[in-house]
Design a protein around this motif. Structure first.
Motif, PDB file in Angstrom:
ATOM      1  N   TYR A 311       0.852  -1.193   0.000  1.00 47.58           N
ATOM      2  CA  TYR A 311       0.000   0.000   0.000  1.00 47.58           C
ATOM      3  C   TYR A 311       0.882   1.236   0.000  1.00 47.58           C
ATOM      4  CZ  TYR A 311      -3.992  -2.967   1.016  1.00 47.58           C
ATOM      5  OH  TYR A 311      -4.962  -3.912   0.949  1.00 47.58           O
ATOM      6  N   PRO A 312       0.655   2.146  -0.953  1.00 41.74           N
ATOM      7  CA  PRO A 312       1.452   3.372  -0.967  1.00 41.74           C
ATOM      8  C   PRO A 312       1.173   4.165   0.302  1.00 41.74           C
ATOM      9  CG  PRO A 312       0.174   3.146  -2.987  1.00 41.74           C
ATOM     10  CD  PRO A 312      -0.328   2.110  -2.038  1.00 41.74           C
ATOM     11  N   VAL A 313       2.187   4.839   0.778  1.00 46.10           N
ATOM     12  CA  VAL A 313       1.998   5.608   1.996  1.00 46.10           C
ATOM     13  C   VAL A 313       1.459   7.002   1.652  1.00 46.10           C
ATOM     14  CG1 VAL A 313       4.272   6.682   2.169  1.00 46.10           C
ATOM     15  CG2 VAL A 313       3.105   5.936   4.248  1.00 46.10           C
ATOM     16  N   LYS A 314       1.641   7.387   0.427  1.00 43.02           N
ATOM     17  CA  LYS A 314       1.215   8.734   0.011  1.00 43.02           C
ATOM     18  C   LYS A 314      -0.265   8.710  -0.385  1.00 43.02           C
ATOM     19  CE  LYS A 314       2.399  12.591  -2.915  1.00 43.02           C
ATOM     20  NZ  LYS A 314       2.015  12.824  -4.294  1.00 43.02           N
ATOM     21  N   ALA A 315      -0.974   9.642   0.184  1.00 43.79           N
ATOM     22  CA  ALA A 315      -2.389   9.736  -0.142  1.00 43.79           C
ATOM     23  C   ALA A 315      -2.528  10.088  -1.619  1.00 43.79           C
ATOM     24  CB  ALA A 315      -3.055  10.805   0.713  1.00 43.79           C
ATOM     25  N   GLY A 316      -3.512   9.504  -2.264  1.00 44.44           N
ATOM     26  CA  GLY A 316      -3.734   9.832  -3.661  1.00 44.44           C
ATOM     27  C   GLY A 316      -3.100   8.886  -4.636  1.00 44.44           C
ATOM     28  N   VAL A 317      -2.147   8.085  -4.167  1.00 46.85           N
ATOM     29  CA  VAL A 317      -1.573   7.075  -5.060  1.00 46.85           C
ATOM     30  C   VAL A 317      -2.346   5.784  -4.836  1.00 46.85           C
ATOM     31  CG1 VAL A 317       0.467   5.777  -5.714  1.00 46.85           C
ATOM     32  CG2 VAL A 317       0.685   8.149  -4.935  1.00 46.85           C
ATOM     33  N   ALA A 318      -2.895   5.261  -5.902  1.00 53.49           N
ATOM     34  CA  ALA A 318      -3.737   4.085  -5.769  1.00 53.49           C
ATOM     35  C   ALA A 318      -2.901   2.829  -5.613  1.00 53.49           C
ATOM     36  CB  ALA A 318      -4.640   3.961  -6.994  1.00 53.49           C
ATOM     37  N   PRO A 319      -3.384   1.862  -4.837  1.00 54.09           N
ATOM     38  CA  PRO A 319      -2.715   0.570  -4.799  1.00 54.09           C
ATOM     39  C   PRO A 319      -2.881  -0.141  -6.133  1.00 54.09           C
ATOM     40  CG  PRO A 319      -4.357   0.772  -3.032  1.00 54.09           C
ATOM     41  CD  PRO A 319      -4.553   1.925  -3.972  1.00 54.09           C
ATOM     42  N   HIS A 320      -2.184  -1.222  -6.287  1.00 54.83           N
ATOM     43  CA  HIS A 320      -2.331  -2.079  -7.461  1.00 54.83           C
ATOM     44  C   HIS A 320      -3.805  -2.490  -7.588  1.00 54.83           C
ATOM     45  CE1 HIS A 320      -1.877  -5.662  -9.986  1.00 54.83           C
ATOM     46  NE2 HIS A 320      -0.682  -5.180 -10.339  1.00 54.83           N
ATOM     47  N   PRO A 321      -4.317  -2.543  -8.804  1.00 60.79           N
ATOM     48  CA  PRO A 321      -5.739  -2.899  -8.967  1.00 60.79           C
ATOM     49  C   PRO A 321      -6.111  -4.194  -8.256  1.00 60.79           C
ATOM     50  CG  PRO A 321      -4.758  -2.280 -11.073  1.00 60.79           C
ATOM     51  CD  PRO A 321      -3.660  -2.226 -10.069  1.00 60.79           C
ATOM     52  N   LEU A 322      -5.223  -5.139  -8.313  1.00 57.86           N
ATOM     53  CA  LEU A 322      -5.482  -6.416  -7.642  1.00 57.86           C
ATOM     54  C   LEU A 322      -5.654  -6.207  -6.142  1.00 57.86           C
ATOM     55  CD1 LEU A 322      -5.554  -9.529  -7.819  1.00 57.86           C
ATOM     56  CD2 LEU A 322      -3.082  -9.493  -7.474  1.00 57.86           C
ATOM     57  N   VAL A 323      -4.743  -5.409  -5.596  1.00 60.79           N
ATOM     58  CA  VAL A 323      -4.794  -5.132  -4.165  1.00 60.79           C
ATOM     59  C   VAL A 323      -6.059  -4.358  -3.836  1.00 60.79           C
ATOM     60  CG1 VAL A 323      -3.638  -3.948  -2.267  1.00 60.79           C
ATOM     61  CG2 VAL A 323      -2.286  -5.154  -4.009  1.00 60.79           C
ATOM     62  N   GLU A 324      -6.393  -3.438  -4.743  1.00 59.94           N
ATOM     63  CA  GLU A 324      -7.590  -2.630  -4.528  1.00 59.94           C
ATOM     64  C   GLU A 324      -8.842  -3.511  -4.536  1.00 59.94           C
ATOM     65  OE1 GLU A 324      -7.499   0.688  -7.149  1.00 59.94           O
ATOM     66  OE2 GLU A 324      -7.943   2.062  -5.510  1.00 59.94           O
ATOM     67  N   SER A 325      -8.770  -4.588  -5.323  1.00 61.70           N
ATOM     68  CA  SER A 325      -9.952  -5.451  -5.460  1.00 61.70           C
ATOM     69  C   SER A 325     -10.316  -6.144  -4.156  1.00 61.70           C
ATOM     70  CB  SER A 325      -9.710  -6.496  -6.556  1.00 61.70           C
ATOM     71  OG  SER A 325      -8.820  -7.476  -6.072  1.00 61.70           O
ATOM     72  N   TRP A 326      -9.366  -6.198  -3.201  1.00 67.83           N
ATOM     73  CA  TRP A 326      -9.674  -6.843  -1.917  1.00 67.83           C
ATOM     74  C   TRP A 326     -10.500  -5.927  -1.032  1.00 67.83           C
ATOM     75  CZ3 TRP A 326      -3.780  -7.862  -1.589  1.00 67.83           C
ATOM     76  CH2 TRP A 326      -3.458  -8.893  -2.492  1.00 67.83           C
ATOM     77  N   GLY A 327     -10.645  -4.681  -1.463  1.00 66.05           N
ATOM     78  CA  GLY A 327     -11.453  -3.746  -0.704  1.00 66.05           C
ATOM     79  C   GLY A 327     -10.620  -2.831   0.170  1.00 66.05           C
ATOM     80  N   ALA A 328     -11.286  -1.778   0.638  1.00 64.09           N
ATOM     81  CA  ALA A 328     -10.610  -0.816   1.497  1.00 64.09           C
ATOM     82  C   ALA A 328     -10.647  -1.320   2.933  1.00 64.09           C
ATOM     83  CB  ALA A 328     -11.281   0.537   1.386  1.00 64.09           C
ATOM     84  N   PHE A 329      -9.807  -0.762   3.757  1.00 65.89           N
ATOM     85  CA  PHE A 329      -9.832  -1.153   5.169  1.00 65.89           C
ATOM     86  C   PHE A 329      -9.373   0.023   6.014  1.00 65.89           C
ATOM     87  CE2 PHE A 329      -5.347  -1.525   6.294  1.00 65.89           C
ATOM     88  CZ  PHE A 329      -4.749  -1.462   5.042  1.00 65.89           C
ATOM     89  N   ASN A 330      -9.698  -0.045   7.280  1.00 68.83           N
ATOM     90  CA  ASN A 330      -9.209   0.958   8.220  1.00 68.83           C
ATOM     91  C   ASN A 330      -7.985   0.409   8.939  1.00 68.83           C
ATOM     92  OD1 ASN A 330     -11.315   2.867   7.772  1.00 68.83           O
ATOM     93  ND2 ASN A 330     -12.668   1.421   8.872  1.00 68.83           N
ATOM     94  N   ALA A 331      -6.954   1.228   8.957  1.00 67.02           N
ATOM     95  CA  ALA A 331      -5.742   0.802   9.632  1.00 67.02           C
ATOM     96  C   ALA A 331      -5.791   1.183  11.099  1.00 67.02           C
ATOM     97  CB  ALA A 331      -4.523   1.416   8.974  1.00 67.02           C
TER      98      ALA A 331
END
Lengths: 362, 557, 355
Positions: A311-331
């Motif tokens: 997961y990129p640490v910088k806001a606004g940079v999207a994760p890999h589409p595959l990673v994104e497909s697992w859904g968002a989460f709260n850290a």
């Protein structure tokens, strides 16, 4: 032969890597290290990360800035080397894969604070040291891989669930002493206190399907094999398996499992960071800061996301589409420095509970 | 026998002490680190995991000890004393597994034997099993698995030393035994084996020290040993001093073990009673016994060398095209140069120290040389810290001095250079070289020293003209052992190396550590291949170590 | 002038005294034998003199030059002393040929190398120059070792049990060759042996070493005929032992009365009689002092015959067995009575406590 021709060719344009030149330098009393004083265009890196994972980023940096990056990779001993070398250490910056090492370095006083508006802008406060002693570059979530067939959606939703009696003989995890697990356990201590953490870990131990072993990827395999139903692992291993064309059997392992973000609805999923820091002894401070800034910018963040599935640490940079497909989460919002402080306690807890000796089938 | 005063010192003695001190410095540094207080590490460990670590470590050592003893001694006896098809090939091929790093064999066998591997896959297809709950298969990632892996790659130490010892035994002792009515087997157990005891003990203790040091295999197999505990305390509890304490305790245990063995045979002497040698007799084996002997010799070679090499080769076929050849050549060059340098220096220093001791320069010198060669018993990464600390201190002191006196900063002259890596290898592998030299020198009768001296040779001249020619085989053997071990060495190389410096081993490690062995298989195969030729040379050296063997041939020529 | 002098040399190994204040001198061209039982410190003395072991007390001089001094520490290394040493096990270098062994201590091109070649020929070894030591017989190896020690023309030669590894038949011949060579070359030699016959044959002068001390020094004849104590007397082979009491400076034995010079009346003494001191005759006892004894058995040993006699001791009435050595073939049947005469020169009287 091909090898020899390439060898000879390689020796001439790139003498630094050649043994002979370094040995000669050592014999003649010339520092074998790149001479920090005269090095205008370079930055020296001690890295806990495997070079093949970061090389593309460093090459991109050199291409963009003209600054050479020299690397030593070692999985342990970097801190001791920094301490022993003291003010004369050639290292300008350090790369780690875990908050633990960064914390140890802060404690040992070998890091230097950096005040960089770019870094402050790019990196959320919870992923960097308050005084700028270290900066997170990527985020990796410690999640569950669960069996698609045997675990209903929502049936296992929190780290606490791992200790639930109905999961007896169904949980797999790598060694409790691995950095990632130490961090996870430390985060439980930081959130719930030592006593609750102990009770929880005892429950986890009781549920183990087998003695903790292998790496995160191997846990997915055990689910595929039917040995266990839920495993603790980092996110990016899943992506690495799904996309692995060299070892296609890993795609089957991945296909048997689903990712669950534990506690995402509660205190948040435990995350760890890979990070960077500038050493106190740094001679090329500006270059070191430039490198870390480079690694926090869109280009590098995207590369991290695409190549390492982190997961990129910088806001606004999207994760890999595959990673994104697992859904968002709260850290988990607790500051990682607080988690890092509990690492020694977590390590002792693993011993006390005997986590690594648990599991019926050993 | 010369009288050895405690401090009878001259140039040789001083030189030996200085070199021994240099070699012992890292171990001393580790011991010094241990002196710092570590907050209740011991109490915690003793309450929790220490009993388990200790049990596992002892079980591992016992298993590997028995394993290497049986395989190494048995194979050595067969190829030395019996005649059966393929004996001459087995004689050198039995050393081949020495070239295979333990962590690589562990990865390979896990790949082959785990659930998803070809063996279990084939069994499932054959018997129609569907899942792991349908059948039992031995778990490779276990204590037994670790014992098997280490036995396979470490037995050559015992084999090499036992074979040399058997070759050196005078035939007379064996013939006397036969005449007194003991059969070949009882002659072996009651005469040959006890006579070879010092050599076998050295071989087994080398194997056990390697076992104690190993972290890669036990970590991968989730077998928690004392060494795992050291790394845990160091890295997870962030206590360098606690780790150093554990390492020191382990060191003391190793020394106690060695001392106990010495004490147990204090009354025994193993000098040769005769200096007449004849062609060794050999029992000609036929049919069933011959087949049994061939199987017994082939098994460790196939399991310890052929299978891992074949698997690596198989991986290499797929990944060879992706291997960056230029880089690969540089890594190979680095590995070879570094290992050869270490081998030459270790042989030189080992010889220097062994001869220094022989010159009889007092008990202090002997004690110092013993201490200088125990780096082998310290886990690699811990010893690396022991190298870093004094080197950096020296560098910083030189820098400060030069700064004060000449106003120039010299920076770190040695730390983080290949010189530091080489130094690390020397400290770690000196035991191999020194032990071999010491044993070999012991075989040159002291009256030869005296003869050379009274004939006008100074100590150095005597060494050059008498000892060196007589020890050629052993010097070669020592250098080769260090070379092969340096090629495989990992933890010290990782920590001590300069920037942008890769060897084959470090290159393999960055992939292997992420369980991606396939991607670095060509490099892993190269490490193994680089060991093959030296190992064959080693076998030649051992054969030649038999007194009268080559001198006789030269005399007839 | 003495070529080799050792003064007051003492030596100990981890607290155990091996040499106790030993002094000796070997004159130019002389051959001195140091004789004593195994473990009496002979070899140690040679090693200390050669410089292989460091001197702990005393001094050593070669040709008047101090080479070792324990008091004002000085230790000339062995290679600078000009002392040759031949080892009991020869210590031939197995990796060098016979010739290479012999010229080990000399420059290849020097005249000594030429000497070595000639010497090899003289000793009948010219055919073995290029052979390796282990292919040679024991006698040949001995000669190679001797030539090697002599090749650098040492000022002093030390021989450590030079003939002990040879079989008996060879020994006499090799011994004679060696003696001839040493005498011809006028080599100053100190030789160590435990074989009294060897010492008698080789030595100009004999030193008897016992318990780390020199107990007797003198020419062979004197050592043999005038031993200073029972130990030295017994060193030259088995002796008959009787006991008695001194009366009027004499001691009475069943074989006759012997002088006990300097011993006070009334003390117990032991009488040592060499086997050859008993002269036997089958003729009945005639002369005064002769007695008659019964023969137990007789054996021919070659040059001599050994006869065992039975005698009843007048003091204790116990049966005593005596051994007599007679030149030539003298084999009386068992039970025969023979007359016995005692040669007082080969019988010695020492105080009983001396044993």
């Amino acid at each position: 032969m091909n090898i020899f021709r390439s060898l000879m060719k390689s020796l001439v344009p790139n003498p630094r890597t050649a043994f002979g030149a370094v040995l000669l330098a050592a014999v003649l009393g010339v520092p074998g290290n790149p001479d920090p004083a005269s090095a205008q265009g370079e930055v020296n890196l001690y890295s806990y990360r495997q070079p093949f994972l970061i090389q593309p980023l460093l090459k991109a940096f050199t291409k963009k800035t003209g600054i050479d990056v020299n690397v030593v990779f070692a999985p342990k001993g970097v801190l001791e080397r920094l301490k022993a070398e003291g003010a004369n250490s050639p290292a300008d910056a350090v790369l780690t894969v875990d908050i633990g090492r960064l914390h140890d370095m802060v404690e040992a006083g070998v890091l230097r604070p950096v005040a960089s508006p770019t870094l402050q802008k790019n990196i959320a406060a919870q992923y960097r040291h308050p005084d700028g002693l270290w900066f997170g570059l990527t985020v990796r979530a410690r999640v569950f891989y669960v069996s698609k067939d045997r675990v209903a959606p929502g049936a296992i939703a929190s780290y606490e669930d791992l200790a639930r009696p109905d999961l007896k003989g169904r949980v797999c995890i790598r060694s409790g002493k691995h950095d990632y697990n130490i961090s996870l356990i430390a985060s439980v201590i930081a959130n719930r206190g030592l006593d609750e953490a102990r009770e929880w870990l005892n429950g986890v131990r009781a549920n183990l399907a087998r003695k903790p072993q292998g790496n995160d990827r191997a846990q997915a395999k055990t689910i595929y094999e039917g040995l266990c139903d839920v495993a603790v692992a980092n996110t990016y291993y899943m992506a690495a398996m799904v996309t692995n064309d060299k070892a296609p059997e890993q795609k089957m392992w991945a296909a048997a499992t689903r990712i669950v973000f534990p506690n995402s609805d509660g205190r948040g999923t435990h995350v760890n960071i890979s990070g960077a820091a500038v050493t106190r002894s740094a001679k090329n401070v500006d270059n070191a800061v430039r490198l870390i800034e480079f690694l926090s910018e869109d280009f590098a963040q995207k590369l991290y996301a695409e190549r390492n599935y982190e997961y990129p640490v910088k806001a606004g940079v999207a994760p890999h589409p595959l990673v994104e497909s697992w859904g968002a989460f709260n850290a988990d919002s607790v500051n990682l420095a607080e988690v890092a402080k509990q690492r020694a306690a977590a390590s002792r807890l693993v011993d006390e509970v005997g986590l690594d000796f648990g599991g019926g089938r050993s | 026998m010369a009288s050895r005063a405690l401090f009878a010192i001259d140039a040789w003695g001083v030189g030996t002490l200085v070199v021994a001190g240099l070699m012992a410095a890292p171990v001393l540094a580790v011991v010094t680190l241990a002196i710092a207080a570590a907050d209740d590490i011991w109490g915690h460990l003793a309450r929790t995991v220490l009993p388990h670590y200790t049990r596992t470590t002892l079980a591992l050592m016992l298993g590997v000890g028995v394993g290497v003893f049986l395989v190494g001694t048995g194979a050595a006896w067969l190829v030395t004393m019996c005649r059966f098809p393929g004996r001459d090939i087995f004689a050198w091929a039995l050393l081949l597994p020495l070239a295979v790093p333990a962590y690589i064999i562990a990865y390979v066998y896990t790949d082959v034997l785990e659930y998803a591997g070809p063996v279990q896959g084939a069994l499932r297809a054959l018997f129609g099993w569907s899942g792991p709950k349908d059948y039992w298969f031995p778990e490779i990632r276990s204590l037994a698995g670790a014992i098997a892996m280490m036995t396979l790659v470490l037995y050559p130490y015992v084999y090499a030393l036992a074979r040399a010892a058997f070759l050196e035994q005078s035939v007379c002792a064996l013939e006397v035994s036969r005449l007194l009515g003991r059969g070949p087997w009882r002659s072996f157990t009651s005469v040959a084996l006890p006579l070879a005891r010092p050599a076998i003990v050295i071989g087994v203790s080398l194997a056990l020290m390697e076992t104690l040091n190993d972290f890669g295999t036990v970590d991968y197999f989730a077998v928690y040993t004392f060494t795992a505990g050291i790394y845990d305390v160091w890295l997870n509890m962030n206590s360098t001093s606690g780790a150093a304490q554990l390492a020191t305790v382990m060191l003391v245990l190793v020394l106690a073990l060695i001392a106990a063995e010495r004490w147990a045979r204090r009354r025994l002497r193993f000098h040769h009673t005769t200096n007449r040698y004849r062609e060794l007799p050999s029992y000609r084996l036929r049919r069933f016994p011959a087949a049994l002997a061939v199987t017994a010799c082939a098994a460790p070679i196939v399991l310890g060398f052929v299978v891992p090499s074949a698997v690596l080769f198989d991986y290499s076929v797929d990944t060879f095209a992706n291997t960056p050849m230029t880089d690969f050549a540089i890594y190979a060059f680095n590995s070879l140069t570094l290992s050869s340098t270490a081998a030459l220096l270790a042989a030189g220093i080992g010889l220097f120290m062994a001869y220094g001791v022989r010159l009889g320069r007092g008990r202090a010198v002997r004690a110092a040389t013993r201490f200088a060669s125990i780096g082998y018993a310290v886990p690699g990464a811990v010893l690396a810290i022991g190298v870093i600390v004094p080197l950096a201190r020296l560098d910083n002191a030189v820098d400060a001095f030069m700064g004060d006196v000449f106003g120039v900063s010299t920076g770190l002259l040695l730390s983080g250079t290949v010189a530091a890596v080489t130094y690390g290898y020397l400290v770690r592998f000196l035991a191999l070289s020194f032990g071999t030299m010491d044993a070999s020198l012991a075989k040159v009768t002291p009256s030869m020293d005296g003869a050379a001296r009274t004939l006008g040779s100074a100590p150095l001249g005597a060494l050059r003209r008498v000892h060196l020619p007589l020890m050629r085989g052993s010097i070669l053997a020592a250098a080769i052992l260090v070379f092969v071990d340096s090629m495989k060495e990992l933890p010290m190389t990782l920590i001590l190396r300069p920037f942008n410096f890769e060897t084959l081993a470090t290159y393999v490690y960055q992939f292997a550590s992420r369980e991606l062995l396939e991607q670095c298989a060509p490099a892993a195969l190269a490490i193994v291949a680089a060991g093959v030729l030296p190992v064959i040379l080693l076998s030649v050296a051992i054969t030649r170590s038999r007194p009268g063997q080559w001198e006789g041939r030269r005399g007839l020529a | 002038m003495s070529e080799l002098v050792a003064i007051d040399v003492s030596h100990a190994f981890s607290g155990t005294r091996v040499l106790e204040s030993v002094s000796l001198a070997v004159d130019a061209g002389q051959l001195v034998c140091l004789i004593g039982p195994s473990g009496c410190g002979k070899t140690t003395l040679l090693r200390v003199i050669a410089g292989l072991d460091r001197l702990q007390r005393g001094r050593v001089l070669v040709e008047g030059t101090l080479v070792a001094d324990a008091e004002n520490p000085r230790h000339t290394p062995p290679e600078k002393r000009g002392i040759g040493l031949m080892f009991q096990d020869y210590a031939l270098f197995p990796h060098l040929s016979v010739f290479e062994n012999v010229v080990f201590g000399v420059a290849r091109s020097s005249e000594r190398a030429a000497w070595a070649r000639e010497a090899l020929a003289r000793m009948g070894l010219e055919g073995y120059a290029d052979a390796y030591p282990h292919t040679l017989s024991g006698g040949e190896q001995q000669r190679v070792a001797l030539l090697r020690a002599l090749a650098p023309a040492p000022k002093v030669l030390l021989l450590d049990e030079p003939f002990s590894d040879l079989d008996v038949t060879r020994r006499a011949q090799v011994r004679e060759e060696t003696l001839d060579l040493l005498k011809e070359m006028k080599v100053t030699t100190l030789m160590v042996t435990h074989d009294p016959e060897e010492a008698m044959f080789m030595a100009d002068h004999i030193l008897v070493l016992a318990g780390g001390r020199i107990v007797q020094a003198g020419p062979p004849l004197e050592t043999y005929l005038k031993p200073v104590d029972a130990f030295v007397a017994a060193l030259f082979g088995p002796v008959n032992r009787l006991e008695g009491t001194v009366e009027g400076a004499r001691v009475a034995t069943p074989l006759g009365s012997l002088a006990a010079d300097g011993l006070p009346d009334g003390i117990r003494v032991q009488v040592l009689i060499r086997p050859e001191a008993l002269q036997l005759d089958t003729a009945p006892a005639g002369a005064a002092g002769d007695i008659e004894l019964s023969v137990d058995w007789a054996r021919l040993l070659g040059r001599t015959s050994l006869v065992r006699l039975r005698m009843r001791s007048p003091a204790t009435d116990a049966e005593v067995l005596l051994h007599a050595r007679v030149y030539g073939t003298f084999l009386p049947v068992a039970g025969t009575a023979v007359s016995v005469r005692l040669d007082p020169d080969r019988a010695f009287v020492f105080p009983a406590a001396d044993v």
